[in-house]
Design an enzyme around this catalytic site. Sequence first.
Site, PDB file in Angstrom:
ATOM      1  N   ASP A  36       0.644  -1.261  -0.023  1.00  0.00           N
ATOM      2  CA  ASP A  36      -0.120  -0.082   0.055  1.00  0.00           C
ATOM      3  C   ASP A  36       0.951   1.292  -0.069  1.00  0.00           C
ATOM      4  OD1 ASP A  36      -3.376   0.276   1.039  1.00  0.00           O
ATOM      5  OD2 ASP A  36      -2.245   2.200   0.925  1.00  0.00           O
ATOM      6  N   CYS A 282     -19.991   0.485  -0.302  1.00  0.00           N
ATOM      7  CA  CYS A 282     -20.378   0.123  -1.666  1.00  0.00           C
ATOM      8  C   CYS A 282     -21.724   0.138  -2.372  1.00  0.00           C
ATOM      9  CB  CYS A 282     -20.262  -1.585  -1.686  1.00  0.00           C
ATOM     10  SG  CYS A 282     -18.634  -2.140  -1.370  1.00  0.00           S
TER      11      CYS A 282
HETATM   12  P1  NAD Z   1      -9.759   0.763   1.070  1.00  0.00           P
HETATM   13  O1  NAD Z   1     -10.027   2.186   0.945  1.00  0.00           O
HETATM   14  O2  NAD Z   1     -10.257   0.343   2.632  1.00  0.00           O
HETATM   15  O3  NAD Z   1      -8.378   0.408   0.629  1.00  0.00           O
HETATM   16  C1  NAD Z   1      -7.869   0.683  -0.586  1.00  0.00           C
HETATM   17  C2  NAD Z   1      -6.327   0.812  -0.334  1.00  0.00           C
HETATM   18  O4  NAD Z   1      -5.745   1.172  -1.647  1.00  0.00           O
HETATM   19  C3  NAD Z   1      -6.162   2.100   0.478  1.00  0.00           C
HETATM   20  O5  NAD Z   1      -5.334   1.556   1.728  1.00  0.00           O
HETATM   21  C4  NAD Z   1      -5.221   2.723  -0.447  1.00  0.00           C
HETATM   22  O6  NAD Z   1      -4.247   3.549   0.296  1.00  0.00           O
HETATM   23  C5  NAD Z   1      -4.726   1.779  -1.200  1.00  0.00           C
HETATM   24  N1  NAD Z   1      -4.054   2.437  -2.540  1.00  0.00           N
HETATM   25  C6  NAD Z   1      -4.955   3.240  -3.291  1.00  0.00           C
HETATM   26  N2  NAD Z   1      -4.177   3.465  -4.489  1.00  0.00           N
HETATM   27  C7  NAD Z   1      -2.881   2.638  -4.419  1.00  0.00           C
HETATM   28  C8  NAD Z   1      -1.723   2.515  -5.431  1.00  0.00           C
HETATM   29  N3  NAD Z   1      -1.694   2.964  -6.404  1.00  0.00           N
HETATM   30  N4  NAD Z   1      -0.949   1.692  -4.871  1.00  0.00           N
HETATM   31  C9  NAD Z   1      -1.016   1.133  -3.619  1.00  0.00           C
HETATM   32  N5  NAD Z   1      -1.932   1.157  -2.974  1.00  0.00           N
HETATM   33  C10 NAD Z   1      -2.975   2.052  -3.451  1.00  0.00           C
HETATM   34  O7  NAD Z   1     -10.885   0.205   0.193  1.00  0.00           O
HETATM   35  P2  NAD Z   1     -11.955  -1.401   0.217  1.00  0.00           P
HETATM   36  O8  NAD Z   1     -13.070  -1.230   0.989  1.00  0.00           O
HETATM   37  O9  NAD Z   1     -10.666  -2.336   0.498  1.00  0.00           O
HETATM   38  O10 NAD Z   1     -12.142  -1.463  -1.249  1.00  0.00           O
HETATM   39  C11 NAD Z   1     -11.391  -1.906  -2.347  1.00  0.00           C
HETATM   40  C12 NAD Z   1     -12.004  -2.147  -3.428  1.00  0.00           C
HETATM   41  O11 NAD Z   1     -13.002  -3.403  -3.109  1.00  0.00           O
HETATM   42  C13 NAD Z   1     -13.285  -1.291  -4.110  1.00  0.00           C
HETATM   43  O12 NAD Z   1     -13.178  -1.106  -5.436  1.00  0.00           O
HETATM   44  C14 NAD Z   1     -14.746  -1.781  -3.520  1.00  0.00           C
HETATM   45  O13 NAD Z   1     -15.803  -1.157  -4.154  1.00  0.00           O
HETATM   46  C15 NAD Z   1     -14.415  -3.166  -3.633  1.00  0.00           C
HETATM   47  N6  NAD Z   1     -15.111  -3.775  -2.405  1.00  0.00           N
HETATM   48  C16 NAD Z   1     -15.105  -3.572  -1.375  1.00  0.00           C
HETATM   49  C17 NAD Z   1     -15.917  -4.370  -0.100  1.00  0.00           C
HETATM   50  C18 NAD Z   1     -15.867  -3.685   1.025  1.00  0.00           C
HETATM   51  O14 NAD Z   1     -16.728  -4.473   1.823  1.00  0.00           O
HETATM   52  N7  NAD Z   1     -15.410  -2.637   1.660  1.00  0.00           N
HETATM   53  C19 NAD Z   1     -16.230  -5.347  -0.699  1.00  0.00           C
HETATM   54  C20 NAD Z   1     -16.269  -5.864  -2.136  1.00  0.00           C
HETATM   55  C21 NAD Z   1     -15.577  -5.040  -2.933  1.00  0.00           C
HETATM   56  C1  UDX Z   2     -22.134  -5.226   0.816  1.00  0.00           C
HETATM   57  C2  UDX Z   2     -22.714  -6.515   0.091  1.00  0.00           C
HETATM   58  O1  UDX Z   2     -23.282  -7.354   1.187  1.00  0.00           O
HETATM   59  C3  UDX Z   2     -21.536  -7.237  -0.190  1.00  0.00           C
HETATM   60  O2  UDX Z   2     -21.577  -8.515  -0.736  1.00  0.00           O
HETATM   61  C4  UDX Z   2     -20.389  -6.558  -0.872  1.00  0.00           C
HETATM   62  O3  UDX Z   2     -19.006  -7.295  -1.150  1.00  0.00           O
HETATM   63  C5  UDX Z   2     -20.226  -5.097  -0.325  1.00  0.00           C
HETATM   64  O4  UDX Z   2     -21.384  -4.539  -0.092  1.00  0.00           O
HETATM   65  P1  UDX Z   2     -21.460  -4.414   3.350  1.00  0.00           P
HETATM   66  O5  UDX Z   2     -21.863  -3.208   2.664  1.00  0.00           O
HETATM   67  O6  UDX Z   2     -20.258  -4.441   3.946  1.00  0.00           O
HETATM   68  O7  UDX Z   2     -21.441  -5.631   2.088  1.00  0.00           O
HETATM   69  O8  UDX Z   2     -22.411  -4.921   4.236  1.00  0.00           O
HETATM   70  P2  UDX Z   2     -24.245  -5.327   4.110  1.00  0.00           P
HETATM   71  O9  UDX Z   2     -24.445  -6.390   5.123  1.00  0.00           O
HETATM   72  O10 UDX Z   2     -24.645  -5.725   2.691  1.00  0.00           O
HETATM   73  O11 UDX Z   2     -24.980  -4.099   4.439  1.00  0.00           O
HETATM   74  C6  UDX Z   2     -25.197  -3.037   3.856  1.00  0.00           C
HETATM   75  C7  UDX Z   2     -26.045  -1.890   4.433  1.00  0.00           C
HETATM   76  O12 UDX Z   2     -27.395  -2.443   4.337  1.00  0.00           O
HETATM   77  C8  UDX Z   2     -25.635  -1.765   5.941  1.00  0.00           C
HETATM   78  O13 UDX Z   2     -25.882  -0.476   6.285  1.00  0.00           O
HETATM   79  C9  UDX Z   2     -26.911  -2.541   6.849  1.00  0.00           C
HETATM   80  O14 UDX Z   2     -27.071  -2.231   7.868  1.00  0.00           O
HETATM   81  C10 UDX Z   2     -27.945  -2.309   5.748  1.00  0.00           C
HETATM   82  N1  UDX Z   2     -28.848  -3.263   5.625  1.00  0.00           N
HETATM   83  C11 UDX Z   2     -28.442  -4.540   5.341  1.00  0.00           C
HETATM   84  C12 UDX Z   2     -30.435  -3.084   5.877  1.00  0.00           C
HETATM   85  O15 UDX Z   2     -30.592  -2.138   6.400  1.00  0.00           O
HETATM   86  N2  UDX Z   2     -31.323  -4.171   5.879  1.00  0.00           N
HETATM   87  C13 UDX Z   2     -30.646  -5.409   5.574  1.00  0.00           C
HETATM   88  O16 UDX Z   2     -31.622  -6.354   5.508  1.00  0.00           O
HETATM   89  C14 UDX Z   2     -29.292  -5.836   5.503  1.00  0.00           C
END
Ligand code: NAD
Ligand code: UDX
Length: 496
Positions: A36, A282
């Site tokens: 990172d 997301c």
């Molecule tokens: P995050 O912000 O927690 O982490 C991303 C990291 O990437 C940061 O630490 C940042 O410093 C680093 N970064 C950015 N540009 C960089 C570069 N050029 N080189 C090295 N490091 C770099 O984000 P996240 O929540 O982990 O989400 C990452 C991706 O996954 C997004 O596209 C998101 O939509 C997707 N996603 C997130 C979730 C979730 O629950 N958070 C679930 C499914 C998919």
């Molecule tokens: C979501 C998707 O579930 C996951 O598959 C994807 O990879 C990332 O986005 P996340 O946002 O981490 O995950 O949590 P999730 O449990 O889906 O809840 C999202 C929001 O919806 C929260 O604020 C939660 O409280 C709300 N929620 C969830 C409701 O209000 N009602 C429900 O029945 C479920």
Amino acid sequence: HGKVTKVCCIGAGYVGGPTSAVMANKNPDLQVTVVDLSIKRIEAWKSDQLPIYEPGLLDAVKLARDGDGGRKPNLFFSTDVDTAVREAELILVSVNTPTKITGTGAGRASELSYFESAVRTIAEVATTDKIIVEKSTVPCRTAENMREILSAIGHPGVNFEILSNPEFLAEGTAIPDLMEPDRILIGSLNTAAGLSAAAALADVYAAWVPRENIITMNTFSSELAKLAANALLAQRISSINALSAVCEATGADIEEVSYAVGLDTRIGRKMLKASVGFGGSCFKKDVLSLAYISETLHLPEVAAYWRSVVDINEYQKDRFTKRIIQCLFNSLKNKKIAILGFAYKKDTGDTRESAAITVVESLVAEDAKLSIYDPRVEEEQVWSDLKQTHIGLPKMKENVTLCSSVYDACADSHAVIILTEWDDTSSGMPRMDWAHVASVMRRPMFVFDGRNVVDKSKLEDLGFRVECIGKPGSASFRERGSVPSGRKSSQEGSPV
Ligand code: NAD
Ligand code: UDX
């Protein structure tokens, strides 16, 4: 295809960290290095104070990172992006792809600059063939665009194969979600090289995921399937929340309605819980991205359909705050109000797009004095979120106090507002002594339950006026001059 021995994960966030930890755990012979740009984040991953809170994560990290239990360490964290990229055969790109803030598509389109920058780094430093994996959620056709960049700036003779491998984990349950995923989705080109790269990635997952749960398809379908999954999940919540408004106006109970419809196996019971509104990094971003893509493809009706999912969510948050203001006699000035929960859901310290931010903003605009309690969210994070609202930090500091216990937050307050469904005992919320809370609150005492977690009739017996989502409350009926007696809610959702 050759066997992958070294993996590099670019982006040590909510996805990159837990995904790499589980991948390393399940493949003791694989070397996994997470890189990172943020030194602070990497240092935290190397310590016992991980940068994110996720149940079970510390154990999973320690096992692979420290070689606990007699294992050889195989999980590394580093800021040396170039070296890790150069050494790896497979590179997961899991950097953030937030909504664009300025320029074309601002507020709707995905910001792909972090993603492109990571791909450019790979192209510049790679001297051997690489499989590049899109872990980040990206718009449909991103892989195609990245191919162009790689072929334009990559070293001659170095081959790149791009796969789409979206992540479906939800925060708060990331470790179990990664350990037992419903499916692993891999999108590739339908060429010999593309299929071979997909097979190499599938082998890494096959160390713990049954082969029949690893599905492959073309890259565009895989990219779109991720946006589609989040859009459909968010749509369910907006649908149930829209129905909750009908419930409040009629005297129906959303818990009962949700229970009744959820028993239809075609509908199912998950993701049908009415709430103050969905949050998280997301749902909103991905639904808006899908709407924006539809718009650019000249499909305005499709774009409007998906945008309405986000519109209903905004409406839900707004409805909730309006109800609070109305119940508190349309005057909040200097009234102390307790806010329980600031995270967007339980079991995470993440506050991105949390409904709490919007609710707090609206209540401070009314000049209420808020005391916020959340068991996991860092103080610094709360102030950083509040700073970005229209109100600004100075007024927020004047009106908001952060508390370290539920009781401190509730003392002397006119109302208690529940915004996160915290249920682990360490949070103190599920075991709250409501009789004690009643003894320290001002009269009349209100509870606004944005998560439908309290026992409404028990609290009413203690003298509270309880307003839940999608249940007949005093506010909606007071307008019409009648308060329905209704049956006691203790039987709600009961199968008999
Ligand atoms: P995050 O912000 O927690 O982490 C991303 C990291 O990437 C940061 O630490 C940042 O410093 C680093 N970064 C950015 N540009 C960089 C570069 N050029 N080189 C090295 N490091 C770099 O984000 P996240 O929540 O982990 O989400 C990452 C991706 O996954 C997004 O596209 C998101 O939509 C997707 N996603 C997130 C979730 C979730 O629950 N958070 C679930 C499914 C998919
Ligand atoms: C979501 C998707 O579930 C996951 O598959 C994807 O990879 C990332 O986005 P996340 O946002 O981490 O995950 O949590 P999730 O449990 O889906 O809840 C999202 C929001 O919806 C929260 O604020 C939660 O409280 C709300 N929620 C969830 C409701 O209000 N009602 C429900 O029945 C479920």
